[in-house]
Design a protein around this motif. Sequence first.
Motif, PDB file in Angstrom:
ATOM      1  N   GLY A 216      -4.768  13.561  61.022  1.00 11.72           N
ATOM      2  CA  GLY A 216      -5.945  14.160  61.640  1.00 11.72           C
ATOM      3  C   GLY A 216      -5.641  14.857  62.947  1.00 11.72           C
ATOM      4  O   GLY A 216      -6.140  15.962  63.211  1.00 11.72           O
ATOM      5  N   THR A 217      -4.814  14.243  63.789  1.00 18.95           N
ATOM      6  CA  THR A 217      -4.451  14.859  65.065  1.00 18.95           C
ATOM      7  C   THR A 217      -3.781  16.206  64.859  1.00 18.95           C
ATOM      8  O   THR A 217      -4.070  17.183  65.559  1.00 18.95           O
ATOM      9  N   LEU A 218      -2.894  16.271  63.874  1.00 17.69           N
ATOM     10  CA  LEU A 218      -2.183  17.521  63.607  1.00 17.69           C
ATOM     11  C   LEU A 218      -3.105  18.574  63.008  1.00 17.69           C
ATOM     12  O   LEU A 218      -2.987  19.763  63.315  1.00 17.69           O
ATOM     13  N   LEU A 219      -4.059  18.156  62.160  1.00 17.00           N
ATOM     14  CA  LEU A 219      -5.012  19.106  61.595  1.00 17.00           C
ATOM     15  C   LEU A 219      -5.905  19.697  62.680  1.00 17.00           C
ATOM     16  O   LEU A 219      -6.206  20.893  62.670  1.00 17.00           O
ATOM     17  N   VAL A 220      -6.328  18.863  63.631  1.00 14.74           N
ATOM     18  CA  VAL A 220      -7.113  19.360  64.768  1.00 14.74           C
ATOM     19  C   VAL A 220      -6.324  20.429  65.522  1.00 14.74           C
ATOM     20  O   VAL A 220      -6.837  21.512  65.827  1.00 14.74           O
ATOM     21  N   GLN A 221      -5.074  20.148  65.814  1.00  9.87           N
ATOM     22  CA  GLN A 221      -4.248  21.087  66.572  1.00  9.87           C
ATOM     23  C   GLN A 221      -4.013  22.375  65.797  1.00  9.87           C
ATOM     24  O   GLN A 221      -4.099  23.474  66.365  1.00  9.87           O
ATOM     25  N   TYR A 222      -3.717  22.248  64.513  1.00 12.44           N
ATOM     26  CA  TYR A 222      -3.441  23.439  63.709  1.00 12.44           C
ATOM     27  C   TYR A 222      -4.673  24.339  63.646  1.00 12.44           C
ATOM     28  O   TYR A 222      -4.577  25.560  63.829  1.00 12.44           O
ATOM     29  N   ALA A 223      -5.832  23.740  63.368  1.00 10.82           N
ATOM     30  CA  ALA A 223      -7.064  24.526  63.280  1.00 10.82           C
ATOM     31  C   ALA A 223      -7.406  25.167  64.614  1.00 10.82           C
ATOM     32  O   ALA A 223      -7.833  26.323  64.678  1.00 10.82           O
TER      33      ALA A 223
ATOM     34  N   GLY B  69      -7.698  18.812  71.348  1.00 11.08           N
ATOM     35  CA  GLY B  69      -8.181  20.182  71.321  1.00 11.08           C
ATOM     36  C   GLY B  69      -9.448  20.424  70.527  1.00 11.08           C
ATOM     37  O   GLY B  69      -9.858  21.579  70.375  1.00 11.08           O
ATOM     38  N   ALA B  70     -10.078  19.362  70.020  1.00  8.03           N
ATOM     39  CA  ALA B  70     -11.314  19.567  69.262  1.00  8.03           C
ATOM     40  C   ALA B  70     -12.414  20.112  70.162  1.00  8.03           C
ATOM     41  O   ALA B  70     -12.553  19.694  71.316  1.00  8.03           O
ATOM     42  N   ASP B  71     -13.192  21.041  69.644  1.00  5.03           N
ATOM     43  CA  ASP B  71     -14.340  21.560  70.399  1.00  5.03           C
ATOM     44  C   ASP B  71     -15.421  20.501  70.548  1.00  5.03           C
ATOM     45  O   ASP B  71     -16.131  20.462  71.552  1.00  5.03           O
TER      46      ASP B  71
ATOM     47  N   ARG C 140       3.974  23.665  69.178  1.00  4.92           N
ATOM     48  CA  ARG C 140       2.701  24.099  68.592  1.00  4.92           C
ATOM     49  C   ARG C 140       1.928  22.933  67.984  1.00  4.92           C
ATOM     50  O   ARG C 140       0.703  22.918  67.989  1.00  4.92           O
ATOM     51  N   LEU C 141       2.656  21.950  67.461  1.00  6.08           N
ATOM     52  CA  LEU C 141       2.055  20.718  66.966  1.00  6.08           C
ATOM     53  C   LEU C 141       2.718  19.544  67.687  1.00  6.08           C
ATOM     54  O   LEU C 141       3.947  19.446  67.703  1.00  6.08           O
TER      55      LEU C 141
END
Length: 333
Positions: A157-164, A188-190, A293-294
């Motif tokens: 989940g942490t990596l998906l947040v960062q990638y998005a 980095g989630a909004d 980046r991640l």
Amino acid sequence: MHAIRLHAFGPAENLVHEQVEDPLPAPGQVRIAVRAAGVHLLDTALREGVQGPAPAPTALPTIPGREVAGVVETLGEGVPSAWLGKRVVAHLGFAPGGYAELAVTDLERVHEIPADLDDARAVAMIGTGRTALGIVQFAELGPGSVAVVPAAAGGIGTLLVQYARNAGATVVGLAGGPAKTAQVRAAGADLAVDYTDTGWPAKVRAHLDGRAATVVFDGVGGEVAREAVALLGPEPSAGSHLVFGWSAEGIRGGQGYFVEGVSTSVLGPVMIEKAGGLRALELRALAEAAAGRLVPAVQTFPLAEAAAAHRALETRGTTGKVVLVPAPLPRVR
């Protein structure tokens, strides 16, 4: 060497820290002085005797663990001498042996760790990182998209947040409790929302102000994922529901579900095929982390406390990737 061994299937307490013989590398293999060993939710199921996706039943006693990082300290026959002393990371596949001070694996599974990447983060990327990059191949992410990530404080989940976020998407991360939502916000989630608050979907809708989600990254299943899917647009083409796990319903028998009017994809081997193979995903994951980046979130436990690590993982008491750290070995030869 010291290792964690499982003599009987059952609870976490069955993981025993004990002294065992050093493993010997076969031809084409290397032996690694382990500095970090990855722990996966699948390990907890295998510990209980659940077959899972493994091709054959686990033979006991066994040393669990399938992800290691460390230093090559012994070479099997036929391995070039240049590998001796290199800092490496490897996914062992379904071969056990990772929860130990020493581990052996085929050279073809080994990657040299980039200089700017530490061992714990390297071991996180070799399994969790490659999975995250396999998942995002199926998501259309950009400035106009809205990504919802349940279990956003976990390793994937942490990596998906960062990638998005890096792709310019609006990111909504869901996690349980204030400590985890704080971590999701830091990733980095909004918007970081506590899904233990029954009013969380209304908070998301208020934040989006009429916009619908365009993708839900679903690794949990259960009611949280069902409510997340309801945030997608009303038209089938308006959003994607990408399913890659069912941790909320148990890895031991969780089933996917389909929501009328929503495009649902259950991801598995197709992720590997699309990426061009596991090694391609692993190389990309390590490169993304080395470039910054991640940045995988990591929670470490001493190797001797593997049972505590399993208990914490099973009760959702962890954040990020769980990693075991052996005590430093006194020699490298």
